[in-house]
Scaffold this motif. Structure first.
Motif, short mmCIF file in Angstrom:
data_model
loop_
_atom_site.label_atom_id
_atom_site.label_comp_id
_atom_site.label_asym_id
_atom_site.label_seq_id
_atom_site.Cartn_x
_atom_site.Cartn_y
_atom_site.Cartn_z
N ASN A 71 0.88 -1.17 0.00
CA ASN A 71 0.00 0.00 0.00
C ASN A 71 0.91 1.21 0.00
OD1 ASN A 71 -1.52 2.24 0.71
ND2 ASN A 71 -2.72 1.15 2.26
N PHE A 72 0.86 2.04 -1.04
CA PHE A 72 1.77 3.16 -1.19
C PHE A 72 1.30 4.42 -0.47
CE2 PHE A 72 2.49 0.28 -4.70
CZ PHE A 72 3.86 0.11 -4.63
N GLY A 73 0.19 4.35 0.26
CA GLY A 73 -0.34 5.53 0.94
C GLY A 73 -1.09 6.39 -0.06
N GLY A 74 -1.90 7.29 0.42
CA GLY A 74 -2.70 8.08 -0.49
C GLY A 74 -2.47 9.56 -0.38
N GLY A 75 -1.34 9.96 0.19
CA GLY A 75 -1.11 11.37 0.46
C GLY A 75 -0.72 12.21 -0.73
N GLY A 76 -0.31 11.57 -1.82
CA GLY A 76 0.10 12.34 -2.98
C GLY A 76 1.35 13.15 -2.72
N ALA A 77 1.51 14.20 -3.52
CA ALA A 77 2.74 14.99 -3.50
C ALA A 77 2.94 15.79 -2.22
CB ALA A 77 2.77 15.92 -4.71
N SER A 78 1.94 15.86 -1.36
CA SER A 78 2.09 16.65 -0.14
C SER A 78 2.42 15.79 1.08
CB SER A 78 0.81 17.45 0.13
OG SER A 78 -0.26 16.54 0.34
N ASP A 79 2.63 14.50 0.88
CA ASP A 79 2.88 13.61 2.01
C ASP A 79 4.05 12.68 1.68
OD1 ASP A 79 2.41 12.83 4.58
OD2 ASP A 79 0.60 11.70 4.15
N ASN A 80 5.26 13.20 1.86
CA ASN A 80 6.47 12.51 1.44
C ASN A 80 6.78 11.29 2.31
OD1 ASN A 80 7.32 15.82 1.28
ND2 ASN A 80 7.08 14.63 -0.58
N TRP A 81 7.35 10.27 1.65
CA TRP A 81 7.70 9.05 2.34
C TRP A 81 8.92 9.26 3.23
CZ3 TRP A 81 7.73 5.17 -2.32
CH2 TRP A 81 6.43 4.95 -2.74
N ARG A 82 8.93 8.55 4.35
CA ARG A 82 10.09 8.51 5.25
C ARG A 82 10.33 7.09 5.70
NH1 ARG A 82 9.76 14.05 8.80
NH2 ARG A 82 10.09 15.41 7.01
N PHE A 83 11.60 6.77 5.93
CA PHE A 83 11.99 5.46 6.43
C PHE A 83 12.84 5.66 7.67
CE2 PHE A 83 11.28 4.96 1.90
CZ PHE A 83 10.51 3.81 1.84
N SER A 84 12.61 4.83 8.69
CA SER A 84 13.39 4.96 9.92
C SER A 84 14.83 4.55 9.69
CB SER A 84 12.77 4.11 11.03
OG SER A 84 12.78 2.74 10.66
N LEU A 85 15.73 5.19 10.42
CA LEU A 85 17.16 4.86 10.36
C LEU A 85 17.45 3.69 11.28
CD1 LEU A 85 18.68 8.46 10.58
CD2 LEU A 85 18.54 7.00 8.55
N PRO A 86 18.51 2.93 11.01
CA PRO A 86 18.86 1.82 11.89
C PRO A 86 19.42 2.29 13.23
CG PRO A 86 20.49 2.05 10.16
CD PRO A 86 19.39 3.01 9.84
N VAL A 87 20.09 3.44 13.24
CA VAL A 87 20.70 4.04 14.43
C VAL A 87 20.44 5.53 14.34
CG1 VAL A 87 22.90 4.50 15.60
CG2 VAL A 87 22.54 2.29 14.48
N ASN A 88 20.05 6.16 15.44
CA ASN A 88 19.80 7.60 15.39
C ASN A 88 21.05 8.36 14.95
OD1 ASN A 88 17.13 7.48 16.07
ND2 ASN A 88 17.44 7.94 18.21
N ALA A 89 20.83 9.42 14.16
CA ALA A 89 21.91 10.24 13.63
C ALA A 89 22.25 11.37 14.60
CB ALA A 89 21.52 10.82 12.29
N ALA A 90 23.45 11.91 14.47
CA ALA A 90 23.87 13.04 15.30
C ALA A 90 23.11 14.31 14.92
CB ALA A 90 25.38 13.26 15.15
N ALA A 91 22.72 14.44 13.65
CA ALA A 91 22.02 15.64 13.18
C ALA A 91 21.34 15.33 11.84
CB ALA A 91 23.00 16.79 12.99
N SER A 92 20.43 16.21 11.43
CA SER A 92 19.86 16.07 10.09
C SER A 92 20.97 16.35 9.08
CB SER A 92 18.69 17.03 9.91
OG SER A 92 19.12 18.36 10.07
N GLN A 93 20.76 15.92 7.84
CA GLN A 93 21.82 16.01 6.84
C GLN A 93 21.19 16.09 5.47
OE1 GLN A 93 24.83 13.12 7.89
NE2 GLN A 93 25.43 12.89 5.76
N LEU A 94 21.55 17.08 4.68
CA LEU A 94 20.96 17.26 3.36
C LEU A 94 21.33 16.13 2.40
CD1 LEU A 94 19.16 19.01 1.60
CD2 LEU A 94 21.17 20.34 0.97
N VAL A 95 22.56 15.66 2.46
CA VAL A 95 22.99 14.55 1.60
C VAL A 95 23.64 13.48 2.47
CG1 VAL A 95 24.41 13.84 -0.35
CG2 VAL A 95 23.40 16.12 -0.33
#
Length: 174
Positions: A71-95
């Motif tokens: 099920n791909f969700g129904g949010g369309g272009a305003s509801d972006n997909w996210r996946f959990s990380l295996p280990v929490n990161a020190a900070a957000s990161q653009l790349v």
């Protein structure tokens, strides 16, 4: 054992080596959306999610072949997909890595369309995927595609057999 930088006089022990030697292991990512609404589900997708930690460096690989019960969700272009990380990161990161999305509806492998992706750490616990350009078409050409963060309709309307493949690295939280 948490990572600690080498200091003069430290003794090499089995625990110390284990803390700095990467060992690949599985993780089960949670698939969500940026708003928390229209939650997708993997269903019978084939998921390969592996990671290794060396000191504070986390390396990861995530591959998903979506199934007939995804099920791909129904949010369309305003509801972006996210996946959990295996280990929490020190900070957000653009790349934090790169990969590709593959649309098998255009003729199947190897003639299917593929779009390059950039992995972004939106926060310290989730990643999102952003298109980086046009797609390779069935005839090997380069065609424009929907740009932006991946969701149920970007860069195309997702379906059974479509795939995501990404890899990357980031600094783990202390």
């Amino acid at each position: 054992m948490a990572f600690e930088t080498w200091q003069p006089g430290m003794i090499l022990t089995e625990a110390r080596l284990a803390s700095i030697s990467p060992t690949w292991q599985d993780w089960t990512p949670t698939w969500s959306t940026s708003t928390g609404a229209n939650t997708p589900s993997l269903g019978n997708a084939t998921v390969t999610a592996r990671y290794a930690v060396a000191g504070t460096l986390v390396s990861f690989r995530l591959e998903i072949a979506f199934g007939s019960m995804t099920n791909f969700g129904g949010g369309g272009a305003s509801d972006n997909w996210r996946f959990s990380l295996p280990v929490n990161a020190a900070a957000s990161q653009l790349v934090a890595g790169f990969g590709e999305a593959q649309d098998t509806a255009t003729g199947g492998t190897p003639s299917s369309a593929r779009v390059p992706l950039r992995v972004r750490l939106e926060n310290t616990s989730t990643l999102s995927l952003e298109t980086m350009g046009g797609s390779t078409g069935a005839a090997g050409g380069y065609a424009a595609t929907s740009a932006g963060l991946i969701d149920a309709v970007t860069p195309w309307t997702w379906a059974n057999g479509d795939m995501l493949r990404v890899h990357g690295q980031y600094e783990a939280a202390a």
